[in-house]
Design a protein around this motif. Structure first.
Motif: not given
Length: 366
Positions: A1-4, A217-220, A246-250, A254-255
């Motif tokens: 999953m891409t990390v933003l 967004g992107p947001a949890a 969906t993404f993930r933050d640092e 999950e976003l």
């Protein structure tokens, strides 16, 4: 999953909040896109719109308020918001349980033994004529029946939770000081509030999810919950999840996001922006690290107006007499001082509409 990265989330937020570049959207459309603007301090939305819209004129918002196209009412987080009439009517029933629970929990001791349904019925009977009333007038009409709760508590129960009301102009008009006069939301807007959906359906909740992600967004899901104050949105999120990416933050969260929503490059240049008190660009998240450092989180709930430099909260600002005073939270470079001063002077001119004493940047607090 891409990390933003935090910086990528910052740019996405600024873009969707019309803070990366001012928008040409009409005021009504901007308020709708932002899912409303926090407005317990009546003049603050004018600054928020000035920072977001090109050639914003305060009269445009005044006309929408007096024309009943936007309205001031308690909604998200039990806070007064400026929202479109359409959103107020569509969302109020979905927020009803939260509004009641928050008031009853806050004043549990003062309201012990009080039946909210009886108070609501009595309040609706008093306001059935559609005439605007101050909270004190409404409480006075009911005080003999419920003498125990402090008047302020009984009034807040009525107008912030039990009875959907609008705060009427001249409250909230440009450069106008006026007390709060309340009228039933449906009678003021001439339309009925959308009824609550059946238990197995939540169209209002699903709309809130989509609209929130479009503007924030992107947001949890925790960010969504922090913004609206509603705990019961998992079903709505589940219902629309297949529409989302969906993404993930640092931090590993999950976003969720809308597939075609803008996500600018993290190195996109950002202009200086001045935000009003309690701006949802900051308060609209559980994790506010995308726009404000943890060390300064207290500013976001203390009503401090802030300045964004390179997209992050870097100073506070206020107006003293005829002077716009900026207090940096970190040392400014020479370039920062120039751009902050230029934007500050433009804001000072907007706020005064006449000659002013300009801008003063004080010594950094750090």
């Amino acid at each position: 999953m891409t990390v933003l990265t935090t910086r990528a989330l910052n740019r996405a937020t600024l873009d969707r909040q019309f803070l990366l570049a001012r928008s040409d959207a009409p005021v009504h459309d901007a308020v709708a896109h932002l899912c409303g603007m926090q407005a317990q301090q009546p003049q603050e939305p004018f600054v928020g719109l000035w920072s977001r819209l090109r050639s914003f004129k305060p009269a445009a918002l005044d006309d929408l308020l007096t024309g009943r196209e936007v309205v001031r009412t308690h909604l998200m987080r039990r806070t007064v918001h400026l929202v479109t009439a359409e959103d107020a009517l569509a969302w109020r029933a979905r927020h009803d349980a939260m509004l009641r629970q928050r008031v009853l929990a806050t004043y549990r001791r003062e309201l012990a033994g009080v039946d909210p349904e009886e108070v609501a019925a009595a309040g609706r009977a008093v306001m059935a004529d559609g005439q605007p009333r101050t909270m004190a007038e409404l409480v006075q009409a009911l005080g003999d029946r419920w003498p125990a709760p402090p008047p302020r508590v009984l009034g807040e129960l009525l107008v912030a939770a039990l009875i959907p009301v609008a705060q009427l102009p001249p409250r909230g008009l440009w450069r106008t000081k006026a007390g709060v006069r309340n009228a039933p939301l449906s009678s003021w807007l001439g339309r009925e509030i959308a009824p609550s959906a059946p238990a197995d359906s939540d169209p209002a909740g699903q709309a809130l999810v989509r609209r929130y992600l479009a503007a924030y967004g992107p947001a949890a899901t925790a960010d969504l919950r922090a913004w609206c104050g509603l705990a019961g949105l998992p079903a709505a999120v589940k219902a629309v999840r297949e529409e989302l990416i969906t993404f993930r933050d640092e931090r590993g969260r999950e976003l969720l996001d809308i597939p075609d929503a803008p996500r600018p490059h993290p190195d996109t240049p950002v202009p200086v922006r001045f935000l009003p008190a309690f701006d949802n660009a900051i308060l609209g998240y559980r994790d506010r690290s995308r726009i404000i450092d943890d060390a300064h989180l207290g500013l976001s709930v203390a009503g401090e107006r802030v300045v964004l430099v390179d997209g992050r909260v870097s100073a506070t600002w206020t107006v003293k007499d005829n002077l716009l005073v900026i207090t940096p939270l970190r040392p400014f470079s020479a370039a920062d001082r120039t751009t902050v001063t230029e934007e500050g002077q433009a804001l000072a001119t907007f706020l005064t509409d006449r000659d002013n004493d300009g801008v003063r940047i004080e010594a950094s607090t750090h």
